[in-house]
Scaffold this active site. Structure first.
Site, mmCIF file in Angstrom:
data_model
loop_
_atom_site.group_PDB
_atom_site.id
_atom_site.type_symbol
_atom_site.label_atom_id
_atom_site.label_comp_id
_atom_site.label_asym_id
_atom_site.label_seq_id
_atom_site.Cartn_x
_atom_site.Cartn_y
_atom_site.Cartn_z
ATOM 1 C CB SER A 270 -0.861 -0.009 1.272
ATOM 2 O OG SER A 270 -1.364 1.274 1.536
ATOM 3 C CD GLU B 44 -2.012 5.237 4.905
ATOM 4 O OE1 GLU B 44 -1.566 5.286 6.056
ATOM 5 O OE2 GLU B 44 -2.473 6.231 4.324
ATOM 6 C CE1 TYR C 248 -4.085 -1.572 5.593
ATOM 7 C CE2 TYR C 248 -2.901 0.372 4.817
ATOM 8 C CZ TYR C 248 -3.585 -0.789 4.552
ATOM 9 O OH TYR C 248 -3.759 -1.197 3.255
HETATM 10 O O1 G4F Z 1 -10.522 6.929 2.620
HETATM 11 P P1 G4F Z 1 -9.524 6.841 3.698
HETATM 12 O O2 G4F Z 1 -9.964 6.251 4.974
HETATM 13 O O3 G4F Z 1 -8.289 6.066 3.064
HETATM 14 P P2 G4F Z 1 -6.729 5.982 3.460
HETATM 15 O O4 G4F Z 1 -6.516 6.205 4.894
HETATM 16 O O5 G4F Z 1 -5.972 6.847 2.511
HETATM 17 O O6 G4F Z 1 -6.399 4.447 3.166
HETATM 18 C C1 G4F Z 1 -6.859 3.799 1.985
HETATM 19 O O7 G4F Z 1 -5.868 3.846 0.989
HETATM 20 C C2 G4F Z 1 -4.667 3.138 1.295
HETATM 21 C C3 G4F Z 1 -3.719 3.309 0.110
HETATM 22 O O8 G4F Z 1 -2.941 4.459 0.318
HETATM 23 C C4 G4F Z 1 -4.968 1.680 1.572
HETATM 24 F F1 G4F Z 1 -3.833 1.002 1.832
HETATM 25 C C5 G4F Z 1 -5.933 1.592 2.735
HETATM 26 O O9 G4F Z 1 -6.280 0.238 2.982
HETATM 27 C C6 G4F Z 1 -7.198 2.354 2.369
HETATM 28 O O10 G4F Z 1 -7.785 1.714 1.265
HETATM 29 O O11 G4F Z 1 -8.942 8.299 4.035
HETATM 30 C C7 G4F Z 1 -8.424 9.141 3.033
HETATM 31 C C8 G4F Z 1 -8.144 10.521 3.612
HETATM 32 C C9 G4F Z 1 -7.330 10.508 4.899
HETATM 33 O O12 G4F Z 1 -6.326 11.499 4.809
HETATM 34 C C10 G4F Z 1 -8.313 10.896 5.985
HETATM 35 O O13 G4F Z 1 -7.744 11.591 7.091
HETATM 36 O O14 G4F Z 1 -9.379 11.130 3.960
HETATM 37 C C11 G4F Z 1 -9.243 11.782 5.205
HETATM 38 N N1 G4F Z 1 -10.567 11.929 5.811
HETATM 39 C C12 G4F Z 1 -11.161 13.106 6.134
HETATM 40 N N2 G4F Z 1 -12.344 12.893 6.718
HETATM 41 C C13 G4F Z 1 -11.385 10.928 6.188
HETATM 42 C C14 G4F Z 1 -12.515 11.541 6.742
HETATM 43 N N3 G4F Z 1 -11.277 9.574 6.081
HETATM 44 C C15 G4F Z 1 -12.319 8.813 6.513
HETATM 45 N N4 G4F Z 1 -12.227 7.479 6.364
HETATM 46 N N5 G4F Z 1 -13.438 9.383 7.081
HETATM 47 C C16 G4F Z 1 -13.590 10.729 7.228
HETATM 48 O O15 G4F Z 1 -14.588 11.215 7.755
#
Ligand code: G4F
Length: 326
Positions: A129, A131, A153
């Site tokens: 990933s 990440e 993670y």
């Molecule tokens: O959609 P996210 O939760 O994805 P994240 O953390 O980037 O991880 C995903 O991508 C990775 C690949 O780089 C994978 F390995 C992993 O398994 C997963 O598929 O969050 C994306 C961004 C973050 O910066 C987070 O802080 O969105 C921001 N965010 C802002 N508000 C939020 C929110 N994320 C989530 N989940 N929920 C919110 O309310």
């Protein structure tokens, strides 16, 4: 000629379901590892597989159980194994580091070891990933960029990546890692930010919700379409020698941009509906991810050409149509 056999861990997830469909289309015999809870609750846990359930074979097993994975490898003797299963929600990994580390690291170790014991010729794909890049040390990020993970993670994926490389180097196994940047689709889980935005915008439009509460709107991600990324997984393990590849779009966009396009698509003003809730901020954030896919383009001949706006609109329209009907 006998069909090639593929075994997918995490087959009920977004990537697993697209990969199963893609491999069936290529003439593979497709097997999947599923937990007993999924077999017992197919309606809720296997909805992504509804288009191909009759064409695949499911085996009960779990990343926590080496014997279950070993037995499946013995029974199936796959030619290719795609190890996608994991605790993949980064935010949750701050709440439960232990489960994330145990499941993701041990699970990957068990898959590799079971394959080594039961079917050492099997070609293995490990879902690494972006990440792993975390607090990025270079922009854009490529295969040689140093890892600096910012969550349990991310750390678990670094360990899985090293384990995969070590099985390649120490035991001569064919094991490759795909360092995939964020990839989305209408099949994305609701906890991830893209699906949370698309589904809540649709609910607001239909009068089923009033507000969308989000955390950090400034974080930037390289968001592509899962359906295209599973093709890269397959390509990676068709090469003469195993190797690791970065897969992304080469573009980066903020969470705010995603919000603006999603709400705009439904004729809504995000200013009226989107609110910040500190509880969605992470203790350590990954601020900026953007892929350099030169190696994948050169060696795999893999190309990505879906505009970001199209991905957002596909997700929003899909949620809106589904909710309207149901
Ligand atoms: O959609 P996210 O939760 O994805 P994240 O953390 O980037 O991880 C995903 O991508 C990775 C690949 O780089 C994978 F390995 C992993 O398994 C997963 O598929 O969050 C994306 C961004 C973050 O910066 C987070 O802080 O969105 C921001 N965010 C802002 N508000 C939020 C929110 N994320 C989530 N989940 N929920 C919110 O309310």
């Amino acid at each position: 000629m006998a069909k090639r056999k593929a075994l997918i861990t995490g087959i009920t997830g977004q990537d697993g379901s697209y990969l199963a469909e893609y491999l069936l289309g290529l003439g593979y015999e497709v097997h999947g590892v599923v937990r007993r809870v999924a077999l017992e609750d197919q309606k809720h846990r296997m909805w992504r597989l509804k288009g191909c359930l009759g064409q695949i074979e499911l085996h009960c097993g779990s990343l926590e159980s080496y014997p279950s994975l070993y037995q499946i490898m013995v029974d199936v003797k796959p030619d290719e194994c795609y190890h996608l299963a994991a605790q993949s929600f980064v935010a949750y990994s701050f709440e439960d580091e232990f489960t994330t580390l145990n499941t993701n690291i041990n699970g990957t170790h068990y898959v590799l070891s079971a394959a080594k014991m039961a079917c050492p010729e099997c070609r293995i794909y490990f879902a690494a990933s972006s990440e792993m890049f975390g607090k990025v040390e270079e922009v854009p990020q490529k295969e040689t960029t140093r890892f600096h993970p910012r969550s349990a993670y991310g750390i678990s994926k670094c360990a899985g990546f090293d384990l995969t490389r070590n099985y390649r180097e120490a035991y001569g196994m064919y094991a490759s890692s795909g360092i995939l940047f964020n990839h989305e689709s209408p099949r994305r889980g609701y906890e991830f930010v893209t699906r949370k935005i698309s589904s809540t915008a649709a609910r607001i439009k239909l009068g089923m919700a009033d507000k969308l509460y989000l955390g950090n709107l400034e974080a930037k991600r390289d968001w592509g379409h899962s359906r295209e990324y599973v093709k890269a997984m397959h390509l990676m393990i068709q090469q003469d020698t195993p190797d690791d590849y970065v897969i992304g779009t080469g573009e980066t966009h903020s969470v705010k941009e995603f919000v603006d396009i999603a709400f705009g698509e439904l004729g809504l003003d995000p200013g009226e509906y989107v609110e910040i809730d500190r509880k969605f901020f992470r203790p350590a954030e990954v601020d900026l991810l953007v892929a350099d896919t030169t190696k994948a383009e050169r060696e795999l001949n893999w190309r990505y050409d879906i505009p970001f706006e199209d991905l957002v609109m596909e997700m929003v329209r899909s949620d809106y149509e589904y909710l309207k009907k149901n």
